[in-house]
Design a protein around this motif. Structure first.
Motif, PDB file in Angstrom:
ATOM      1  N   ILE A   1       0.834  -1.203   0.000  1.00  0.00           N
ATOM      2  CA  ILE A   1       0.000   0.000   0.000  1.00  0.00           C
ATOM      3  C   ILE A   1       0.869   1.253   0.000  1.00  0.00           C
ATOM      4  O   ILE A   1       0.588   2.219  -0.722  1.00  0.00           O
ATOM      5  CB  ILE A   1      -0.962  -0.028   1.201  1.00  0.00           C
ATOM      6  CG1 ILE A   1      -1.972  -1.165   1.030  1.00  0.00           C
ATOM      7  CG2 ILE A   1      -1.678   1.311   1.356  1.00  0.00           C
ATOM      8  CD1 ILE A   1      -2.796  -1.451   2.256  1.00  0.00           C
ATOM      9  N   LEU A   2       1.921   1.238   0.784  1.00  0.00           N
ATOM     10  CA  LEU A   2       2.805   2.401   0.857  1.00  0.00           C
ATOM     11  C   LEU A   2       3.512   2.657  -0.476  1.00  0.00           C
ATOM     12  O   LEU A   2       3.622   3.806  -0.920  1.00  0.00           O
ATOM     13  CB  LEU A   2       3.835   2.221   1.965  1.00  0.00           C
ATOM     14  CG  LEU A   2       4.771   3.409   2.173  1.00  0.00           C
ATOM     15  CD1 LEU A   2       3.992   4.595   2.733  1.00  0.00           C
ATOM     16  CD2 LEU A   2       5.909   3.049   3.073  1.00  0.00           C
ATOM     17  N   ILE A   3       3.970   1.610  -1.130  1.00  0.00           N
ATOM     18  CA  ILE A   3       4.651   1.777  -2.420  1.00  0.00           C
ATOM     19  C   ILE A   3       3.698   2.359  -3.458  1.00  0.00           C
ATOM     20  O   ILE A   3       4.062   3.259  -4.217  1.00  0.00           O
ATOM     21  CB  ILE A   3       5.266   0.437  -2.880  1.00  0.00           C
ATOM     22  CG1 ILE A   3       6.449   0.083  -1.984  1.00  0.00           C
ATOM     23  CG2 ILE A   3       5.686   0.497  -4.341  1.00  0.00           C
ATOM     24  CD1 ILE A   3       7.000  -1.302  -2.210  1.00  0.00           C
ATOM     25  N   ILE A   4       2.467   1.853  -3.487  1.00  0.00           N
ATOM     26  CA  ILE A   4       1.482   2.388  -4.435  1.00  0.00           C
ATOM     27  C   ILE A   4       1.169   3.845  -4.101  1.00  0.00           C
ATOM     28  O   ILE A   4       1.078   4.702  -4.985  1.00  0.00           O
ATOM     29  CB  ILE A   4       0.214   1.517  -4.430  1.00  0.00           C
ATOM     30  CG1 ILE A   4       0.527   0.143  -5.025  1.00  0.00           C
ATOM     31  CG2 ILE A   4      -0.920   2.189  -5.206  1.00  0.00           C
ATOM     32  CD1 ILE A   4      -0.555  -0.881  -4.842  1.00  0.00           C
ATOM     33  N   THR A   5       1.011   4.128  -2.819  1.00  0.00           N
ATOM     34  CA  THR A   5       0.719   5.494  -2.390  1.00  0.00           C
ATOM     35  C   THR A   5       1.870   6.434  -2.746  1.00  0.00           C
ATOM     36  O   THR A   5       1.643   7.544  -3.239  1.00  0.00           O
ATOM     37  CB  THR A   5       0.467   5.532  -0.870  1.00  0.00           C
ATOM     38  OG1 THR A   5      -0.580   4.616  -0.554  1.00  0.00           O
ATOM     39  CG2 THR A   5       0.073   6.908  -0.408  1.00  0.00           C
ATOM     40  N   GLN A   6       3.094   6.006  -2.498  1.00  0.00           N
ATOM     41  CA  GLN A   6       4.246   6.841  -2.816  1.00  0.00           C
ATOM     42  C   GLN A   6       4.368   7.079  -4.319  1.00  0.00           C
ATOM     43  O   GLN A   6       4.826   8.129  -4.759  1.00  0.00           O
ATOM     44  CB  GLN A   6       5.530   6.200  -2.303  1.00  0.00           C
ATOM     45  CG  GLN A   6       5.701   6.264  -0.822  1.00  0.00           C
ATOM     46  CD  GLN A   6       6.939   5.492  -0.371  1.00  0.00           C
ATOM     47  OE1 GLN A   6       7.531   4.716  -1.118  1.00  0.00           O
ATOM     48  NE2 GLN A   6       7.322   5.714   0.871  1.00  0.00           N
ATOM     49  N   ARG A   7       3.974   6.121  -5.075  1.00  0.00           N
ATOM     50  CA  ARG A   7       4.114   6.234  -6.531  1.00  0.00           C
ATOM     51  C   ARG A   7       3.132   7.242  -7.125  1.00  0.00           C
ATOM     52  O   ARG A   7       3.484   7.988  -8.033  1.00  0.00           O
ATOM     53  CB  ARG A   7       3.905   4.845  -7.145  1.00  0.00           C
ATOM     54  CG  ARG A   7       3.924   4.780  -8.613  1.00  0.00           C
ATOM     55  CD  ARG A   7       5.312   4.713  -9.113  1.00  0.00           C
ATOM     56  NE  ARG A   7       5.273   4.550 -10.555  1.00  0.00           N
ATOM     57  CZ  ARG A   7       6.333   4.517 -11.275  1.00  0.00           C
ATOM     58  NH1 ARG A   7       7.505   4.593 -10.717  1.00  0.00           N
ATOM     59  NH2 ARG A   7       6.247   4.394 -12.558  1.00  0.00           N
ATOM     60  N   TYR A   8       1.898   7.239  -6.618  1.00  0.00           N
ATOM     61  CA  TYR A   8       0.868   8.031  -7.279  1.00  0.00           C
ATOM     62  C   TYR A   8       0.305   9.190  -6.445  1.00  0.00           C
ATOM     63  O   TYR A   8      -0.144  10.177  -7.016  1.00  0.00           O
ATOM     64  CB  TYR A   8      -0.291   7.126  -7.697  1.00  0.00           C
ATOM     65  CG  TYR A   8       0.134   6.088  -8.699  1.00  0.00           C
ATOM     66  CD1 TYR A   8       0.458   6.451  -9.996  1.00  0.00           C
ATOM     67  CD2 TYR A   8       0.235   4.751  -8.339  1.00  0.00           C
ATOM     68  CE1 TYR A   8       0.862   5.507 -10.923  1.00  0.00           C
ATOM     69  CE2 TYR A   8       0.635   3.804  -9.259  1.00  0.00           C
ATOM     70  CZ  TYR A   8       0.944   4.180 -10.543  1.00  0.00           C
ATOM     71  OH  TYR A   8       1.350   3.248 -11.452  1.00  0.00           O
ATOM     72  N   LEU A   9       0.266   9.060  -5.122  1.00  0.00           N
ATOM     73  CA  LEU A   9      -0.450  10.051  -4.323  1.00  0.00           C
ATOM     74  C   LEU A   9       0.426  10.923  -3.438  1.00  0.00           C
ATOM     75  O   LEU A   9       0.119  12.094  -3.224  1.00  0.00           O
ATOM     76  CB  LEU A   9      -1.494   9.342  -3.439  1.00  0.00           C
ATOM     77  CG  LEU A   9      -2.553   8.525  -4.177  1.00  0.00           C
ATOM     78  CD1 LEU A   9      -3.412   7.764  -3.198  1.00  0.00           C
ATOM     79  CD2 LEU A   9      -3.401   9.420  -5.053  1.00  0.00           C
TER      80      LEU A   9
END
Length: 116
Positions: free
Chosen positions: A18-26
């Motif tokens: 979740i953190l990696i996805i969040t860091q990538r886009y948000l």
């Protein structure tokens, strides 16, 4: 056993995904405070993931009866010993072997061997 290991995986390895996805886009850190917070969150979730890897053996040991038996067999030397020949050979159906060999012996198959 499967449910326990799967729940532990979701709880401990899920946050890093979740953190990696969040860091990538948000969440793109711009200030030093945001970068420090990003680093702290990444370090914490990274350690959760490594904790999942570390406790997998313990979870298997606690919840899996067959796994415990194999661990005892490996470390204590008890139980059935496997050899390379007994583990790779399969039992044969004796009637099939006898029937096939008798058919081969009764057939008149010409064999020609080239002479050089």
């Amino acid at each position: 056993m499967l449910v326990l290991v799967s729940v532990a995986f979701l709880l401990l390895a899920g946050p890093i995904a979740i953190l990696i996805i969040t860091q990538r886009y948000l969440w793109i850190p711009k200030t030093p405070y945001d970068r420090a917070l990003n680093w702290l969150a990444h370090s914490f979730t990274d350690n959760l993931m490594y904790t999942n890897h570390a406790i997998n053996f313990v979870l298997y040991l606690v919840s899996g009866q067959r796994f415990r038996g194999e661990v005892k067999r490996v470390f204590c030397g008890r139980g059935r010993k496997y050899t390379a020949s007994s583990s790779t050979q399969r039992p044969t159906d004796q009637s099939f072997v006898t029937e096939t060999s008798s058919q081969l012996s009764q057939s008149n198959v010409p064999v020609s061997i080239p002479l050089e």
